[in-house]
Motif scaffolding. Structure first.
Motif, PDB file in Angstrom:
ATOM      1  N   ARG B 252       0.837  -1.201   0.000  1.00 19.90           N
ATOM      2  CA  ARG B 252       0.000   0.000   0.000  1.00 19.90           C
ATOM      3  C   ARG B 252       0.872   1.252   0.000  1.00 19.90           C
ATOM      4  NH1 ARG B 252      -1.729  -0.383   4.596  1.00 19.90           N
ATOM      5  NH2 ARG B 252      -3.300  -1.970   4.197  1.00 19.90           N
ATOM      6  N   ARG B 283      -6.018 -11.495  -2.243  1.00 22.61           N
ATOM      7  CA  ARG B 283      -7.028 -10.484  -1.933  1.00 22.61           C
ATOM      8  C   ARG B 283      -6.502  -9.403  -1.001  1.00 22.61           C
ATOM      9  NH1 ARG B 283     -11.351 -15.077  -1.339  1.00 22.61           N
ATOM     10  NH2 ARG B 283      -9.324 -16.063  -1.158  1.00 22.61           N
ATOM     11  N   ARG B 287      -6.579  -5.555  -1.942  1.00 23.63           N
ATOM     12  CA  ARG B 287      -7.170  -4.512  -1.092  1.00 23.63           C
ATOM     13  C   ARG B 287      -6.190  -3.371  -0.886  1.00 23.63           C
ATOM     14  NH1 ARG B 287      -9.468  -8.558   1.803  1.00 23.63           N
ATOM     15  NH2 ARG B 287      -7.758  -8.654   3.307  1.00 23.63           N
ATOM     16  N   ALA B 290      -6.051  -1.281  -3.959  1.00 22.58           N
ATOM     17  CA  ALA B 290      -7.266  -0.480  -4.132  1.00 22.58           C
ATOM     18  C   ALA B 290      -7.217   0.736  -3.210  1.00 22.58           C
ATOM     19  CB  ALA B 290      -8.496  -1.335  -3.849  1.00 22.58           C
ATOM     20  N   GLU B 291      -6.736   0.522  -1.979  1.00 19.84           N
ATOM     21  CA  GLU B 291      -6.631   1.632  -1.031  1.00 19.84           C
ATOM     22  C   GLU B 291      -5.615   2.666  -1.514  1.00 19.84           C
ATOM     23  OE1 GLU B 291      -7.753  -1.351   2.664  1.00 19.84           O
ATOM     24  OE2 GLU B 291      -5.722  -0.507   2.552  1.00 19.84           O
TER      25      GLU B 291
END
Lengths: 236, 358
Positions: B252, B283, B287, B290-291
């Protein structure tokens, strides 16, 4: 009848177009002794042979390749190419052994003698196959120690041929070497291919490695575990 | 144009036929993959010699199947594309030689495709994404950010200095006695684990670098696990969850940073982040990406799982794009174990590393 033979099993990178008609067989061969780098050179060598013979790959009616034993990578270069040719043309493929090709040359040099074809396999071992005085194979290609191969040659009173011959003569000085070659000529391979074609021995060629891949199965998890495993886990 | 694509650089033997129309849009006519997973599972990882042997036995049959499924013959092809690297050289040679043979017989252009370029151009096939976009390639062999600015114009922004992310998952699974491949196994176990139980490091989480490092994380996980021996199932689940949490944080952070940098460099108002490679199917990683995209107002594109992992369609598509641009290779072209996407990139070496991986 037009046949293309390819050899990338050992030090040579060779191709031959062999043409057979009522008057006999003519062979147009091209090749280099390169040791390695077969994957880059092979198509140019094949193009040189087909151009010199005045044929296109689409006109070739069968494709032959040496399947080993030999260098693992070299075997895959030739086999992948020939299987690609066979697939792309719809024509049959033929597999020729490197040891039987050497034996065919020994039979010409020393007719009437039994033969032990031997290729250096490193690790003090050789790839070996024996043939009777008529040139027929007595066994399948195998890996053997030099000592065992020497004993086999003595028992058969065989002449030796191939890159493994010298170290074996060093062990058994009474043995004789039929010729200096480390690999068979592509012309020899092409002649063997005609015989195989006539016998209808069409195959999907597979490399004859004679040794398993160098890998050891994972034995156990490195951690001490307290409880049994859940589904989806693998315990050795 | 119709292109046959061949992929043999790791443990998938794959062949596909892709159509590229005059407007530059792609359509997959056939896409067959044989996974050698079962052949390698007993060894806890891909064994190069086993992979090479399987490729040479399987490839011609898969090509025949792909053409059959596409309903065409060799005469209907406009080119033959094959992965020429980077990858396990024994397998790459098998695919490349087969392609050379087909090209020679039918006098077709040969396209020697960089496997990474196949991944990089996939979103143009699946989602018609326009240049430029940011690619994060995360697989068992690679972990890198690449700015995709045009065909053949790739700028590597960061890469791993040691293990690839998929490799870190595989090694974690191996240590914990989970099945191979490690990604799905670790993800399954993590689902019931406590991600806060083990405080694992987030390596190289600095704003001045888009490089990754995962070997320290792997070592920290091993030490944490060994300290708990003998471990029960809950501990394994907690270790997996803590590992995945650390990976998610790193991904992230780096993806946000990369998107910011990419926007600054290109001026793209809505920068596009494309994820590819087997780890993109995880996944928790998805995630995190996506964040990151949401945080900078960007857009995340993840191709379908079948086109994230190794496949022939991406090679055929990259070949089609190259052929359309007039980039054709000769039959002497060499298979390459190492082949950075940005051709002149210097090898990246972390501490204690023996050789560059990408």
């Amino acid at each position: 009848m037009i046949l293309l033979a390819v050899d990338t099993a050992l030090a040579a990178c060779s191709a031959a177009v062999a043409h057979r008609d009522g008057e006999g067989v003519s062979v147009t061969a091209r090749g280099e002794v390169i040791g390695r780098g077969h994957a880059e050179r092979l198509m140019a060598v094949i193009a040189a042979a087909t151009e010199a013979a005045g044929v296109t790959l689409a006109e070739v009616e069968a494709f032959a390749v040496t399947v080993g034993p030999g260098s693992f990578t070299g075997l895959r270069v030739g086999v992948a190419a020939v299987r690609g040719f066979a697939l792309a043309t719809g024509r049959p493929a033929l597999a020729i052994g490197t040891l039987e090709a050497l034996a065919a040359e020994a039979a010409l040099a020393r007719p009437g003698r039994s033969i032990l074809a031997v290729l250096d396999a490193r690790k003090d071992e050789v790839y070996v196959q024996s043939f009777d005085a008529a040139g027929a194979p007595l066994d399948a290609p195998a890996v053997a120690t030099r000592t065992a191969a020497a004993a086999r040659a003595v028992a058969l009173d065989a002449v030796l041929i191939g890159s493994g011959a010298l170290p074996i003569v060093a062990l058994e000085p009474r043995l004789e070497i039929a010729g200096p070659q480390d690999f068979a000529a592509i012309e020899t391979i092409a002649h063997l291919a005609f015989a195989r074609f006539d016998a209808g021995a069409f195959v999907s060629p597979r490399p004859l490695y004679l040794r398993p891949p160098d890998a050891k199965p994972q034995t156990a998890a490195r951690l001490a575990r307290l409880t049994p495993t859940r589904p989806g886990e693998v315990r050795a | 144009m119709r292109i046959l694509g061949i992929e043999t650089s790791c443990d998938e033997t794959a062949a596909a036929v892709v159509l590229r129309d005059a407007e530059g849009r792609g359509r997959i006519l056939a896409d067959v993959v044989h996974s050698q997973l079962a052949d390698h599972a007993p060894f806890g990882g891909v064994v190069p010699e086993i992979a090479a042997r399987a490729h040479v036995d399987l490839l011609d049959g898969l090509i025949a199947r792909a053409l059959d499924e596409a309903g065409i013959g060799f005469a209907d092809l406009d080119g033959v594309a094959a992965t020429a690297g980077p990858g396990l050289i024994g397998g790459v040679i098998v695919g490349l030689m087969t392609a050379k043979a087909i090209a020679a017989v039918h006098r077709l252009p040969l396209l020697a495709v960089n496997h990474l370029e196949g991944h990089a151009l996939t979103p143009r096939l699946t989602d018609a994404v326009a240049y430029p976009y940011l690619l994060l390639l995360i697989s068992g062999g690679h972990s890198q950010f690449v700015a995709v600015e045009g065909l053949g114009r790739y700028r590597r922004l960061g890469t791993t200095v040691d293990d690839a992310l998929g490799e870190a998952f595989d090694k974690t699974a191996k240590l914990l006695g989970l099945s191979y491949p490690g990604g799905p196994a670790v993800e399954r176990m993590a689902a019931t684990g406590d991600p806060a139980r083990f405080d694992l490091p987030r390596p190289l989480m600095r704003r001045d670098s888009l490089d990754f490092s995962f070997s320290g994380l792997k070592t920290a996980l091993r030490l944490a696990a060994e300290a708990c021996q003998p471990v029960d199932d809950q501990t394994v689940a907690d270790l997996c969850a803590s590992f995945q949490a650390a990976v998610g944080d790193v991904v992230r952070f780096k993806a946000t940073l990369a998107l910011e940098r990419f926007r600054r460099d290109t001026g793209e108002a809505v920068p596009i982040l494309v994820a590819a490679g087997g780890v993109a199917a995880n996944r928790a990683v998805g995630r995190a990406l996506a964040e990151a995209a949401a945080a900078v107002g960007g857009r995340l594109v993840i191709p379908p799982p079948k086109l994230c992992t190794d496949n022939g369609a991406m090679i055929a598509w990259a070949g089609a794009e190259r052929l359309a641009a007039g980039l054709v290779d000769g039959l002497e072209v060499q298979a390459r174990a190492r082949w950075p996407l940005d051709g002149d990139a210097a090898p990246k070496l972390g501490s204690g590393q023996w050789g560059a991986k990408a």
